[in-house]
Design a protein around this motif. Structure first.
Motif, PDB file in Angstrom:
ATOM      1  N   GLN A 163      32.686 -69.358   4.442  1.00  0.00           N
ATOM      2  CA  GLN A 163      33.594 -68.692   3.521  1.00  0.00           C
ATOM      3  C   GLN A 163      34.956 -69.400   3.474  1.00  0.00           C
ATOM      4  O   GLN A 163      35.588 -69.474   2.425  1.00  0.00           O
ATOM      5  N   LEU A 164      35.399 -69.942   4.595  1.00  0.00           N
ATOM      6  CA  LEU A 164      36.694 -70.612   4.653  1.00  0.00           C
ATOM      7  C   LEU A 164      36.707 -71.924   3.883  1.00  0.00           C
ATOM      8  O   LEU A 164      37.708 -72.286   3.271  1.00  0.00           O
ATOM      9  N   VAL A 165      35.599 -72.646   3.906  1.00  0.00           N
ATOM     10  CA  VAL A 165      35.578 -73.972   3.279  1.00  0.00           C
ATOM     11  C   VAL A 165      35.043 -73.942   1.850  1.00  0.00           C
ATOM     12  O   VAL A 165      35.103 -74.948   1.148  1.00  0.00           O
ATOM     13  N   THR A 166      34.531 -72.791   1.410  1.00  0.00           N
ATOM     14  CA  THR A 166      34.008 -72.686   0.043  1.00  0.00           C
ATOM     15  C   THR A 166      34.765 -71.576  -0.674  1.00  0.00           C
ATOM     16  O   THR A 166      34.494 -70.396  -0.454  1.00  0.00           O
ATOM     17  N   PRO A 167      35.713 -71.919  -1.539  1.00  0.00           N
ATOM     18  CA  PRO A 167      36.617 -70.935  -2.138  1.00  0.00           C
ATOM     19  C   PRO A 167      35.935 -69.772  -2.846  1.00  0.00           C
ATOM     20  O   PRO A 167      36.380 -68.638  -2.740  1.00  0.00           O
ATOM     21  N   ASN A 168      34.834 -70.038  -3.566  1.00  0.00           N
ATOM     22  CA  ASN A 168      34.186 -68.971  -4.333  1.00  0.00           C
ATOM     23  C   ASN A 168      33.124 -68.216  -3.546  1.00  0.00           C
ATOM     24  O   ASN A 168      32.521 -67.282  -4.068  1.00  0.00           O
ATOM     25  N   LEU A 169      32.883 -68.623  -2.293  1.00  0.00           N
ATOM     26  CA  LEU A 169      31.806 -68.018  -1.505  1.00  0.00           C
ATOM     27  C   LEU A 169      32.251 -66.675  -0.943  1.00  0.00           C
ATOM     28  O   LEU A 169      33.300 -66.562  -0.322  1.00  0.00           O
ATOM     29  N   LEU A 170      31.444 -65.644  -1.185  1.00  0.00           N
ATOM     30  CA  LEU A 170      31.753 -64.307  -0.673  1.00  0.00           C
ATOM     31  C   LEU A 170      30.938 -63.968   0.561  1.00  0.00           C
ATOM     32  O   LEU A 170      31.405 -63.291   1.458  1.00  0.00           O
ATOM     33  N   ASP A 171      29.690 -64.419   0.584  1.00  0.00           N
ATOM     34  CA  ASP A 171      28.845 -64.145   1.742  1.00  0.00           C
ATOM     35  C   ASP A 171      27.821 -65.250   1.886  1.00  0.00           C
ATOM     36  O   ASP A 171      27.452 -65.911   0.912  1.00  0.00           O
ATOM     37  N   TYR A 172      27.359 -65.447   3.110  1.00  0.00           N
ATOM     38  CA  TYR A 172      26.450 -66.551   3.423  1.00  0.00           C
ATOM     39  C   TYR A 172      25.460 -66.066   4.456  1.00  0.00           C
ATOM     40  O   TYR A 172      25.840 -65.532   5.498  1.00  0.00           O
ATOM     41  N   ILE A 173      24.179 -66.196   4.163  1.00  0.00           N
ATOM     42  CA  ILE A 173      23.135 -65.815   5.117  1.00  0.00           C
ATOM     43  C   ILE A 173      22.189 -66.997   5.297  1.00  0.00           C
ATOM     44  O   ILE A 173      21.637 -67.513   4.326  1.00  0.00           O
ATOM     45  N   GLU A 174      22.035 -67.424   6.543  1.00  0.00           N
ATOM     46  CA  GLU A 174      21.138 -68.537   6.839  1.00  0.00           C
ATOM     47  C   GLU A 174      19.718 -68.014   6.954  1.00  0.00           C
ATOM     48  O   GLU A 174      19.410 -67.185   7.806  1.00  0.00           O
ATOM     49  N   LEU A 175      18.819 -68.488   6.065  1.00  0.00           N
ATOM     50  CA  LEU A 175      17.418 -68.078   6.117  1.00  0.00           C
ATOM     51  C   LEU A 175      16.626 -68.925   7.100  1.00  0.00           C
ATOM     52  O   LEU A 175      15.686 -68.456   7.726  1.00  0.00           O
ATOM     53  N   SER A 176      16.998 -70.200   7.202  1.00  0.00           N
ATOM     54  CA  SER A 176      16.369 -71.129   8.136  1.00  0.00           C
ATOM     55  C   SER A 176      17.346 -72.279   8.329  1.00  0.00           C
ATOM     56  O   SER A 176      18.466 -72.240   7.834  1.00  0.00           O
ATOM     57  N   LYS A 177      16.920 -73.308   9.040  1.00  0.00           N
ATOM     58  CA  LYS A 177      17.812 -74.453   9.249  1.00  0.00           C
ATOM     59  C   LYS A 177      18.133 -75.159   7.938  1.00  0.00           C
ATOM     60  O   LYS A 177      19.164 -75.809   7.800  1.00  0.00           O
ATOM     61  N   GLU A 178      17.242 -75.032   6.960  1.00  0.00           N
ATOM     62  CA  GLU A 178      17.435 -75.737   5.696  1.00  0.00           C
ATOM     63  C   GLU A 178      17.880 -74.834   4.553  1.00  0.00           C
ATOM     64  O   GLU A 178      18.596 -75.278   3.659  1.00  0.00           O
ATOM     65  N   TYR A 179      17.446 -73.579   4.553  1.00  0.00           N
ATOM     66  CA  TYR A 179      17.656 -72.728   3.380  1.00  0.00           C
ATOM     67  C   TYR A 179      18.629 -71.585   3.654  1.00  0.00           C
ATOM     68  O   TYR A 179      18.695 -71.043   4.759  1.00  0.00           O
ATOM     69  N   SER A 180      19.387 -71.233   2.606  1.00  0.00           N
ATOM     70  CA  SER A 180      20.368 -70.160   2.699  1.00  0.00           C
ATOM     71  C   SER A 180      20.337 -69.322   1.435  1.00  0.00           C
ATOM     72  O   SER A 180      19.803 -69.737   0.403  1.00  0.00           O
ATOM     73  N   ILE A 181      20.940 -68.151   1.543  1.00  0.00           N
ATOM     74  CA  ILE A 181      21.192 -67.330   0.373  1.00  0.00           C
ATOM     75  C   ILE A 181      22.678 -66.978   0.397  1.00  0.00           C
ATOM     76  O   ILE A 181      23.219 -66.626   1.453  1.00  0.00           O
ATOM     77  N   VAL A 182      23.352 -67.168  -0.731  1.00  0.00           N
ATOM     78  CA  VAL A 182      24.799 -66.969  -0.768  1.00  0.00           C
ATOM     79  C   VAL A 182      25.194 -66.086  -1.943  1.00  0.00           C
ATOM     80  O   VAL A 182      24.480 -66.009  -2.957  1.00  0.00           O
ATOM     81  N   GLU A 183      26.333 -65.413  -1.785  1.00  0.00           N
ATOM     82  CA  GLU A 183      26.967 -64.707  -2.894  1.00  0.00           C
ATOM     83  C   GLU A 183      28.206 -65.495  -3.283  1.00  0.00           C
ATOM     84  O   GLU A 183      29.019 -65.839  -2.427  1.00  0.00           O
ATOM     85  N   MET A 184      28.348 -65.788  -4.573  1.00  0.00           N
ATOM     86  CA  MET A 184      29.443 -66.644  -5.032  1.00  0.00           C
ATOM     87  C   MET A 184      30.053 -66.089  -6.318  1.00  0.00           C
ATOM     88  O   MET A 184      29.328 -65.617  -7.207  1.00  0.00           O
ATOM     89  N   ASN A 185      31.366 -66.111  -6.398  1.00  0.00           N
ATOM     90  CA  ASN A 185      32.047 -65.696  -7.615  1.00  0.00           C
ATOM     91  C   ASN A 185      31.722 -66.650  -8.756  1.00  0.00           C
ATOM     92  O   ASN A 185      31.617 -67.866  -8.548  1.00  0.00           O
TER      93      ASN A 185
END
Length: 220
Positions: free
Chosen positions: A132-154
């Motif tokens: 969240q600190l390094v990605t200005p529009n990122l609201l939430d970040y969930i790591e699904l695995s070492k490679e894949y994620s799901i994010v909430e972004m403005n």
């Protein structure tokens, strides 16, 4: 079958927060802790809260713990107690056992004991805050695995009034917009004709690399 009853062992900051959230979501929660003061504070907010030693099998049996759908070991500072409580929950036949790990080695031990899910709250929160600190529009970040994620972004101004088909994130970046939050409602599985608006929140799934590339392009 959907879980209905949860037992939370250890009512520190993590355990109490988890137990109260489960109550808010409409589930039954039994909270167990050795600290009488902590139990008294939560007794009116949980379905049941008891002062007990969760490493005593007879005590757990007397509380009917074996009838619960999910057991959560949230003990915050005693690895031995955490492991013993997890073993007892597994032995009592609880369908799903979740445990908080205090370290990587503790987590490995819990996994070897057959715990269904090991949680690293401090580590996971650190990862989320860093993103969240390094990605200005990122609201939430969930790591699904070492490679894949799901994010909430403005949705930034550059995507305002653009159709998903025009943006085509799957073809261009290898990631997918799977939902859009707007004005308190959520559109799941939006189509190519659905339009983004500045201020929307888009839920994106994909590899970390692809999501980063998408984020970089829309913020240029």
């Amino acid at each position: 079958m959907k879980m209905q009853q949860f037992v939370v062992i250890g009512l520190g900051r993590f355990g109490s927060s988890l137990a109260l959230e489960l109550m808010d979501l409409g589930y039954e929660v039994l909270g167990i802790d050795r600290d009488e003061e902590v139990v008294n504070e939560l007794s009116d907010q949980l379905t049941h809260a008891v002062v007990a030693d969760a490493t005593d099998e007879e005590v757990l049996k007397s509380l009917g713990v074996r009838n619960f759908d999910c057991g959560i070991v949230a003990i915050g500072n005693d690895i031995q107690m955490s492991i013993l409580a997890a073993i007892l929950l597994k032995d009592l036949g609880i369908k799903t056992v979740v445990a908080k790990a205090l370290s990587v080695l503790h987590g490995r031990a819990l996994q070897k004991l057959g715990v269904d899910r090991v949680i690293f709250p401090e580590r996971d929160m650190g990862v989320r805050v860093a993103h969240q600190l390094v990605t200005p529009n990122l609201l939430d970040y969930i790591e699904l695995s070492k490679e894949y994620s799901i994010v909430e972004m403005n949705v930034p101004a550059c995507l305002d009034r653009k159709n998903l088909g025009d943006i085509n994130p799957r073809a261009r970046f290898g990631c997918s917009i799977v939902a859009i939050h707007r004005d308190g409602s959520i559109l799941v599985a939006p189509t190519a004709m659905d339009q983004l608006q500045e201020g929307d929140i888009m839920v994106i799934i994909g590899s970390k690399k692809n999501i980063e590339e998408f984020e970089e392009v829309i913020n240029e």
